[in-house]
Write a protein that holds these residues in place. Structure first.
Motif, PDB file in Angstrom:
ATOM      1  N   GLU A  71       2.255   1.759  -3.440  1.00  0.00           N
ATOM      2  CA  GLU A  71       1.226   2.265  -4.356  1.00  0.00           C
ATOM      3  C   GLU A  71       1.032   3.767  -4.184  1.00  0.00           C
ATOM      4  O   GLU A  71       0.834   4.494  -5.155  1.00  0.00           O
ATOM      5  CB  GLU A  71      -0.076   1.495  -4.158  1.00  0.00           C
ATOM      6  N   VAL A  72       1.090   4.253  -2.948  1.00  0.00           N
ATOM      7  CA  VAL A  72       0.989   5.702  -2.692  1.00  0.00           C
ATOM      8  C   VAL A  72       2.179   6.416  -3.330  1.00  0.00           C
ATOM      9  O   VAL A  72       2.011   7.430  -4.015  1.00  0.00           O
ATOM     10  CB  VAL A  72       0.907   5.995  -1.174  1.00  0.00           C
ATOM     11  N   LEU A  73       3.384   5.899  -3.107  1.00  0.00           N
ATOM     12  CA  LEU A  73       4.572   6.503  -3.711  1.00  0.00           C
ATOM     13  C   LEU A  73       4.480   6.518  -5.233  1.00  0.00           C
ATOM     14  O   LEU A  73       4.798   7.522  -5.874  1.00  0.00           O
ATOM     15  CB  LEU A  73       5.831   5.753  -3.270  1.00  0.00           C
ATOM     16  N   ALA A 101       0.836  -1.208   0.000  1.00  0.00           N
ATOM     17  CA  ALA A 101       0.000   0.000   0.000  1.00  0.00           C
ATOM     18  C   ALA A 101       0.871   1.258   0.000  1.00  0.00           C
ATOM     19  O   ALA A 101       0.580   2.225  -0.724  1.00  0.00           O
ATOM     20  CB  ALA A 101      -0.940  -0.003   1.198  1.00  0.00           C
ATOM     21  N   ALA A 102       1.949   1.249   0.787  1.00  0.00           N
ATOM     22  CA  ALA A 102       2.854   2.399   0.822  1.00  0.00           C
ATOM     23  C   ALA A 102       3.514   2.604  -0.549  1.00  0.00           C
ATOM     24  O   ALA A 102       3.642   3.741  -1.020  1.00  0.00           O
ATOM     25  CB  ALA A 102       3.914   2.205   1.903  1.00  0.00           C
ATOM     26  N   ARG A 148       1.861   6.526  -7.084  1.00  0.00           N
ATOM     27  CA  ARG A 148       0.830   7.472  -7.525  1.00  0.00           C
ATOM     28  C   ARG A 148       1.357   8.909  -7.498  1.00  0.00           C
ATOM     29  O   ARG A 148       1.098   9.695  -8.397  1.00  0.00           O
ATOM     30  CB  ARG A 148      -0.411   7.327  -6.647  1.00  0.00           C
ATOM     31  N   HIS A 149       2.133   9.245  -6.478  1.00  0.00           N
ATOM     32  CA  HIS A 149       2.627  10.611  -6.328  1.00  0.00           C
ATOM     33  C   HIS A 149       3.942  10.872  -7.055  1.00  0.00           C
ATOM     34  O   HIS A 149       4.266  12.027  -7.343  1.00  0.00           O
ATOM     35  CB  HIS A 149       2.797  10.952  -4.840  1.00  0.00           C
TER      36      HIS A 149
END
Length: 153
Positions: free
Chosen positions: A137-139, A134-135, A141-142
């Motif tokens: 995926e956040v990275l 999940a972490a 995305r940004h």
């Protein structure tokens, strides 16, 4: 987080990604990892900027032109990209993604990271894998590959 910690994290993530990638059919182990980096970087740029010349891809990616040329040759042989003469300069070739996704690209895109991530974490604990995934995926995305262009003048 310091710049050194970020750099080392990036290196760790790159190595996990390399471990997760399916090996090319006919390449030496060290050459495969080195080539995979350049090929993935070049293909990402070609996809974002179809119809670019090798020199333009090199400028945007920061890769040496020789590495981009080698990556384009590998991608062309695999059927992932096509080249055509530049109508403004017959000495240059323009590179664009192939119309159909090659078998290799389809296999690479379908490859999951869970086993390589579990190996790097030293655990197959589902909660830990889920949290780290999940972490990531956040990275992702940004900080997509195009974000690097913001660092270059």
């Amino acid at each position: 987080m310091s710049a050194v910690e970020l750099f080392l994290l990036g290196r760790t993530l790159m190595k996990i990604g390399e471990e997760a990638l399916p090996a090319p059919e006919a390449a030496g182990e060290g050459a495969a990892a080195q080539g995979a980096r350049a090929v993935l970087i070049a293909l990402s740029d070609i996809t974002a900027h179809p119809g670019s010349a090798v020199g333009e891809i090199a400028r945007r990616t920061g890769l040496p032109q020789s590495q981009v040329s080698t990556a384009v040759a590998r991608l062309k042989k695999a059927g992932s990209v096509v080249t055509s003469p530049d109508p403004d300069d017959g000495r240059r070739l323009l590179v664009r993604p192939a119309e159909e996704v090659s078998e290799r690209v389809a296999r690479v895109r379908a490859t999951r990271i869970e086993s390589a991530l579990a190996a790097a974490l030293g655990t197959a604990d589902a909660a830990a894998l889920s949290e780290v995934t999940a972490a990531l995926e956040v990275l992702a995305r940004h900080l997509p590959p195009g974000a690097l262009a913001n660092l270059r003048p």
